[in-house]
Scaffold this motif. Structure first.
Motif, short mmCIF file in Angstrom:
data_model
loop_
_atom_site.label_atom_id
_atom_site.label_comp_id
_atom_site.label_asym_id
_atom_site.label_seq_id
_atom_site.Cartn_x
_atom_site.Cartn_y
_atom_site.Cartn_z
N LEU A 182 34.75 6.92 -20.06
CA LEU A 182 33.31 7.08 -20.28
C LEU A 182 32.98 8.48 -20.78
CD1 LEU A 182 31.89 5.14 -17.19
CD2 LEU A 182 31.97 4.39 -19.57
N GLN A 183 33.65 9.49 -20.22
CA GLN A 183 33.41 10.86 -20.70
C GLN A 183 33.78 11.00 -22.17
OE1 GLN A 183 35.75 13.12 -17.94
NE2 GLN A 183 34.19 13.08 -16.31
N LEU A 184 34.92 10.44 -22.54
CA LEU A 184 35.36 10.52 -23.95
C LEU A 184 34.42 9.71 -24.85
CD1 LEU A 184 39.24 10.15 -23.46
CD2 LEU A 184 37.99 12.25 -24.09
N TYR A 185 33.99 8.57 -24.37
CA TYR A 185 33.15 7.69 -25.18
C TYR A 185 31.79 8.33 -25.47
CZ TYR A 185 30.90 3.36 -26.76
OH TYR A 185 30.25 2.40 -27.50
N PHE A 186 31.25 9.03 -24.46
CA PHE A 186 29.93 9.64 -24.63
C PHE A 186 30.00 11.10 -25.07
CE2 PHE A 186 28.91 6.16 -21.57
CZ PHE A 186 28.03 5.46 -22.40
N GLY A 187 31.22 11.55 -25.41
CA GLY A 187 31.38 12.90 -25.92
C GLY A 187 31.13 13.98 -24.89
N GLN A 188 31.39 13.70 -23.63
CA GLN A 188 31.19 14.68 -22.56
C GLN A 188 32.46 15.49 -22.34
OE1 GLN A 188 30.11 12.11 -19.33
NE2 GLN A 188 28.02 11.76 -20.08
N LEU A 239 40.72 0.12 -22.17
CA LEU A 239 42.03 0.47 -22.73
C LEU A 239 41.98 0.86 -24.20
CD1 LEU A 239 44.23 -2.35 -21.11
CD2 LEU A 239 43.95 0.02 -20.35
N ALA A 240 41.04 0.29 -24.94
CA ALA A 240 41.07 0.50 -26.40
C ALA A 240 39.75 0.99 -26.98
CB ALA A 240 41.48 -0.78 -27.11
N GLU A 241 38.73 1.11 -26.15
CA GLU A 241 37.40 1.51 -26.61
C GLU A 241 36.98 0.58 -27.76
OE1 GLU A 241 36.04 5.33 -28.68
OE2 GLU A 241 36.09 5.93 -26.55
N LEU A 242 36.74 1.15 -28.95
CA LEU A 242 36.31 0.34 -30.09
C LEU A 242 37.39 0.20 -31.16
CD1 LEU A 242 32.66 1.71 -30.49
CD2 LEU A 242 33.49 -0.17 -29.06
#
Length: 466
Positions: A31-37, A128-131
């Motif tokens: 989630l941190q990586l996905y939202f750029g945190q 596991l794979a995001e998008l």
């Protein structure tokens, strides 16, 4: 002093705690990586995976036995989390502020009573794979087609409505494995509307089953298949022509030993036998039959149960033309059951009193069709002597040869007669007499609406005079 079960619970609890902590860090990282945190890791691959090398818990043993990949281990602990620490998945309740709704990419199902997050296939693929489309496709095959977790139905992907995407299916773990991974013991399901099957057992042995030699040889062929099918299917040539699984039909009059035969096959091979309650098969609620039967078949496959369908003609009789929506629904349910029987890789035994009522196309699905006939006079003598053996005290005038010749009854009837006579013997404190046996036979014939006088008349017509 700690018991083995308590030791298993402690070991499993520690291992599961480590796996849950790992899952929590993977979710947080994703989630941190996905939202750029700001994040301590550049990828979820950098999150330390718990080492199970020297771990002998049931959880670790399953992971090692099935050689689970890191991806499969995450699938397993994600599916187990709602049963152990449901609040861990509350991460996924984040709302998309742009659309004022949950994030589609997180997946998640709407439970009826549970207030926590229920993961779906979409959840694990996002984790596991995001998008990453290519990776999502590869993982879809790896987790839901190739993985032993799903092949063995330890983890299951729920069905969805025809117009919904497959990835919306909920991820669930069988109750059996929730129990095994947590306590070290496999739970035994109880008979209920949600689980229309009950275990059948016997204290008898093959010597107690009185059948002609050719019939017994056919029966023992099923036992031979169970004992050697694995080696057969390892042979490249045989594997091309043989499918896993074995379907047998036992037919004959009531009380001749069809259920006992199925029970003895299970007893001799060490496999549990579960009888399916056909009266509960066709549910008025669309989809309930598939769900409830699915539980039985899934457990049977993972535990190597023998499935036993008694009075099969009541459900698998010759099809008639459908005249109502109820008829069509019933036929759909039967069709589903037929397909599960066809695909089941284990042993299925069906029993019927009325073989001629079964559809010819249905009969072609069986590897063996075995007639269990009513016992003839000599077999009835054996049954009388065998059933009335042991500690029972008999009057010297008891004549089993005469009883066998005069009364054409089955082994089930003889067992009922023995029970009645044993009670009379205890109550009156004396040995069992011929009169006691005849009186008990009269009660048994009364269940069929007959009297002993009726039997005497039938014997006279046959020229039998006593």
């Amino acid at each position: 002093m700690s018991t083995p079960v308590m030791n298993d619970i402690t070991a499993n609890g520690l291992t599961i705690s480590y796996e849950l902590a790992w899952l929590e860090e993977v979710i947080s990282t994703r989630l941190q990586l996905y939202f750029g945190q700001e994040c301590a890791h550049a990828s979820i691959d950098e999150v330390d995976v718990p080492d199970l090398a020297d771990d002998f818990s049931n959880y670790a043993q399953l992971c090692k036995d099935y050689k689970l990949s890191t991806f499969e281990r995450l699938l397993l602990i994600l599916t187990l989390a709602p049963h152990i620490r449901p609040q861990l998945l509350d991460f996924f309740f984040l709302r998309n502020s742009t659309y004022d709704r949950p994030f589609t990419e997180f997946g998640g199902a709407k439970p009826i009573h549970h207030t926590g997050f229920i993961p779906t296939a979409e959840t694990i693929l996002f984790l596991l794979a995001e998008l990453n489309t290519v990776q999502r496709i590869r993982l879809r095959v790896h987790l839901f087609e190739d993985s032993l977790l799903t092949q063995m139905r330890i983890v299951q992907l729920g069905t969805v409505a025809p117009d919904e995407p497959t990835l919306a299916g909920t991820l669930s773990i069988s109750e059996e494995y929730v129990s095994l991974l947590c306590t070290g013991e496999r739970g035994t399901p109880e008979y209920s509307p949600d689980f229309p099957a009950s275990r059948v057992k016997t204290s008898l042995n093959w010597d107690d089953l009185i059948l002609d030699y050719p019939v017994m040889e056919e029966v023992r062929e099923i036992e031979t298949w169970i004992q050697h099918s694995e080696s057969f299917l390892k042979d490249p040539h045989l594997r091309k022509h043989l499918k896993p699984g074995y379907r047998a039909l036992l037919y004959g009059p009531p009380g001749t030993g069809k259920t006992l035969t199925a029970s003895l096959i299970g007893k001799s091979t060490g496999l549990d036998v579960y009888r399916i309650d056909l009266s509960m098969i066709v549910s008025k609620y669309i989809g309930e039959t598939e769900k409830n039967l699915g539980k039985v078949f899934d457990l049977a496959q993972s535990r190597r149960w023998i499935l036993f369908f008694d009075e099969a003609d009541s459900l698998f009789g010759k099809r008639t033309e459908t005249t109502s929506s109820n008829d069509r629904h019933a036929n759909q349910q039967v069709g589903y059951l037929l397909q599960r029987i066809e695909d089941f890789p284990g042993i299925i035994i069906l029993a019927t009193n009325l073989k001629d009522n079964l559809d010819a196309a249905f009969l072609r699905r069986f590897q063996s069709i075995i007639q269990i006939p009513a016992p003839n006079t000599s077999k009835r003598v054996q049954l009388w002597k065998q059933t009335f053996g042991g500690p029972l005290k008999l009057d010297p005038k008891v004549d089993f040869d005469k009883l066998a010749e005069k009364y054409p009854v089955t082994g089930a009837v003889i067992t009922n007669v023995m029970r009645t006579c044993a009670l009379v013997s205890v109550k009156r404190q004396r040995p069992i007499t011929q009169e006691d046996i005849v009186m008990a036979l009269g009660k048994e014939y009364g269940k069929e609406g007959k009297t002993l006088e009726d039997i005497d008349k039938e014997n006279l017509k046959k020229g039998l005079i006593y």
